[in-house]
Design an enzyme around this catalytic site. Sequence first.
Site, short mmCIF file in Angstrom:
data_model
loop_
_atom_site.label_atom_id
_atom_site.label_comp_id
_atom_site.label_asym_id
_atom_site.label_seq_id
_atom_site.Cartn_x
_atom_site.Cartn_y
_atom_site.Cartn_z
N LYS A 1 0.84 -1.21 0.00
CA LYS A 1 0.00 0.00 0.00
C LYS A 1 0.87 1.25 0.00
O LYS A 1 0.66 2.16 -0.81
CB LYS A 1 -0.90 -0.01 1.23
CG LYS A 1 -1.52 1.34 1.53
CD LYS A 1 -2.23 1.35 2.87
CE LYS A 1 -2.57 2.73 3.35
NZ LYS A 1 -1.43 3.50 3.86
N ASN A 2 1.85 1.30 0.89
CA ASN A 2 2.60 2.54 1.02
C ASN A 2 3.53 2.83 -0.15
O ASN A 2 4.02 3.94 -0.31
CB ASN A 2 3.38 2.56 2.36
CG ASN A 2 2.44 2.80 3.53
OD1 ASN A 2 1.27 3.13 3.34
ND2 ASN A 2 2.95 2.62 4.74
N CYS B 1 -5.19 8.28 8.55
CA CYS B 1 -5.58 7.83 9.90
C CYS B 1 -5.25 8.89 10.95
O CYS B 1 -4.23 9.57 10.86
CB CYS B 1 -4.83 6.55 10.24
SG CYS B 1 -5.39 5.14 9.29
N ARG C 1 0.44 14.71 12.65
CA ARG C 1 0.86 14.51 11.26
C ARG C 1 1.00 15.81 10.46
O ARG C 1 0.33 15.99 9.43
CB ARG C 1 -0.09 13.52 10.56
CG ARG C 1 -0.27 12.24 11.31
CD ARG C 1 -1.03 11.20 10.53
NE ARG C 1 -0.16 10.43 9.64
CZ ARG C 1 -0.57 9.41 8.90
NH1 ARG C 1 -1.83 9.06 8.91
NH2 ARG C 1 0.27 8.76 8.13
N ASP D 1 3.68 0.67 11.85
CA ASP D 1 2.42 0.13 11.34
C ASP D 1 2.14 -1.30 11.84
O ASP D 1 1.04 -1.81 11.63
CB ASP D 1 2.43 0.13 9.80
CG ASP D 1 2.25 1.53 9.24
OD1 ASP D 1 1.92 2.45 10.02
OD2 ASP D 1 2.45 1.71 8.02
N ARG E 1 -8.86 0.06 3.46
CA ARG E 1 -7.91 0.96 2.80
C ARG E 1 -6.56 0.29 2.61
O ARG E 1 -5.78 0.68 1.73
CB ARG E 1 -7.70 2.22 3.66
CG ARG E 1 -8.84 3.21 3.59
CD ARG E 1 -8.44 4.50 4.26
NE ARG E 1 -7.08 4.82 3.93
CZ ARG E 1 -6.17 5.28 4.79
NH1 ARG E 1 -6.48 5.49 6.04
NH2 ARG E 1 -4.95 5.53 4.40
C1 UD1 Z 1 4.19 6.83 6.18
C2 UD1 Z 1 3.21 5.70 6.01
C3 UD1 Z 1 2.65 5.26 7.34
C4 UD1 Z 1 3.78 4.93 8.29
C5 UD1 Z 1 4.79 6.07 8.36
C6 UD1 Z 1 6.00 5.72 9.20
C7 UD1 Z 1 2.31 6.19 3.83
C8 UD1 Z 1 1.14 6.64 3.04
N1 UD1 Z 1 2.15 6.16 5.15
O1 UD1 Z 1 3.44 7.91 6.73
O2 UD1 Z 1 1.84 4.11 7.12
O3 UD1 Z 1 3.22 4.73 9.57
O4 UD1 Z 1 5.24 6.41 7.06
O5 UD1 Z 1 6.61 4.57 8.74
O6 UD1 Z 1 3.34 5.81 3.30
N2 UD1 Z 1 6.37 14.52 10.53
C9 UD1 Z 1 6.48 15.86 10.82
N3 UD1 Z 1 6.47 16.75 9.78
C10 UD1 Z 1 6.38 16.35 8.48
C11 UD1 Z 1 6.28 14.97 8.19
C12 UD1 Z 1 6.27 14.07 9.24
O7 UD1 Z 1 6.55 16.26 11.98
O8 UD1 Z 1 6.38 17.20 7.59
C13 UD1 Z 1 6.33 13.55 11.65
C14 UD1 Z 1 4.99 12.80 11.71
O9 UD1 Z 1 4.02 13.55 12.42
C15 UD1 Z 1 5.38 11.52 12.43
C16 UD1 Z 1 6.79 11.26 11.88
O10 UD1 Z 1 7.27 12.51 11.39
O11 UD1 Z 1 5.44 11.74 13.81
C17 UD1 Z 1 6.84 10.23 10.78
O12 UD1 Z 1 6.03 10.61 9.73
P1 UD1 Z 1 6.30 10.14 8.23
O13 UD1 Z 1 7.48 9.22 8.17
O14 UD1 Z 1 6.29 11.33 7.37
O15 UD1 Z 1 5.01 9.28 7.96
P2 UD1 Z 1 4.03 9.37 6.74
O16 UD1 Z 1 4.82 9.55 5.48
O17 UD1 Z 1 2.91 10.31 7.04
#
Ligand code: UD1
Length: 424
Positions: free
Chosen positions: A22-23, A116, A121, A304, A396
């Site tokens: 999915k990711n 989610c 986020r 996850d 999803r």
């Molecule tokens: C992706 C995955 C999700 C997984 C996560 C971590 C997808 C669609 N989703 O989510 O399933 O749980 O990686 O492996 O691929 N953060 C910030 N600022 C930002 C971006 C992130 O503070 O601009 C923080 C987030 O709030 C979180 C952490 O960084 O605490 C990790 O987030 P990130 O690795 O970006 O996760 P996603 O890409 O949203």
Amino acid sequence: MKKLIIEGKHELSGRIKIGGAKNSVVALIPAAVLSDGICTIYNVPDISDVHRLIEMLELLNVKVTFKDETLIIDNTNAKNNEIPSNLAEKLRASYYFMGSLLAKYNHAEISYPGGCSIGARPIDLHIGGFEKLGAKTSIKDNNYTIKTNNLKGADIFLDFASVGATINLILAATKAKGTTRIYNAAKEPEIVNVASFLTTMGAKIYGVGTSEITIEGVEKLGDGIVEVIPDRIEAGTYLIIGSLLGKDLVIEGIIKEHLGSVITKLNEIGCKLKINGSTITVNKCDNLKPVKVKTLVYPGFPTDLGQPISTLLTQCEGVSLFEETIYENRMRHIPHLNAMGANIKLDDKTATIKGKTNLTGKKVEATDLRAGAAMLVAGMIAEGTTVISNIEHILRGYENIVDKLSKVGGKVKIVEEIISIANK
Ligand code: UD1
């Protein structure tokens, strides 16, 4: 409203084939927009997130066919367009259109992404990175307009190794003039999958899978081709279920290297896994040992799978700890597990799990995607019937979940609940 009904305690035997990640696919689809030609993506899982992204492509005048796990994306007549909130808020990954539309058209208009509710986020690292590349952002009523005259390569240091920001900045930098370097980049396999795809289109990307990624901007991107890697989170979920109910249950189509931390943890618990190439055979095991699970960025234990493994920890003899380090809100399934008979105390982001406890079927909720997976595991091992509501979250991310589990002996079905207006 759909509900998942599970009759617990049935032994599972046979084969479960893991689908595309999915990711990965949710990033590959927006990445395809960068091509001026035709892209082919193989091993595409039939999950609702994919269908939502196809709707977004259609809004961009992209021609899409999805058949036999293959997605053909024809950009010949593609046009830039705004992605409105009713679509963008359906999933997190809609934000990858920010990077791809900005790179292709110097202009992206999209609403704040959904996904989610597992934490705040924010997307500050994405936006900060685009601005380093020369874009300007304005936000009105949750709608982001990101514009530039020309993107220029830059050095970008990520304060956190974010998966989403790493992918989005790679997308934006593929056509930026000059060299971009991303420091403290995330190393997840899904990022490597996206970069390989972009490379087939003609992008120049080096160092993916390490914490320093270099992108040399190119002027044009052509046809692209890629196979979605197997979903390591789906595989991990079935390995957990198999460790509790398996009788020679074969999980096939995995890349074991992507599951290193998960396999190590399951072995530490005492689960019986036999690895053979791209398959793992798993058997139910008694006398499971308590462990500490701490979620980390890749190659650490994936956030996850924290929730699904917490259900397994209720079946270990003694005190286990589940510590979540990535998101603030990954524990919303715990009250539901306790309602089913688990003994779990919550202190901020750490759950102390006393086992072994027998679980009993109850009406519970999938508060988010992986919380839903945790409740699925619980329902599969509980005495009696478990009814999970809000399963749109589960659908999803888990392809053909009822078919896959039914074929190996699980008793699961989805029912549609008709809510009368009088009950609303
Ligand atoms: C992706 C995955 C999700 C997984 C996560 C971590 C997808 C669609 N989703 O989510 O399933 O749980 O990686 O492996 O691929 N953060 C910030 N600022 C930002 C971006 C992130 O503070 O601009 C923080 C987030 O709030 C979180 C952490 O960084 O605490 C990790 O987030 P990130 O690795 O970006 O996760 P996603 O890409 O949203």
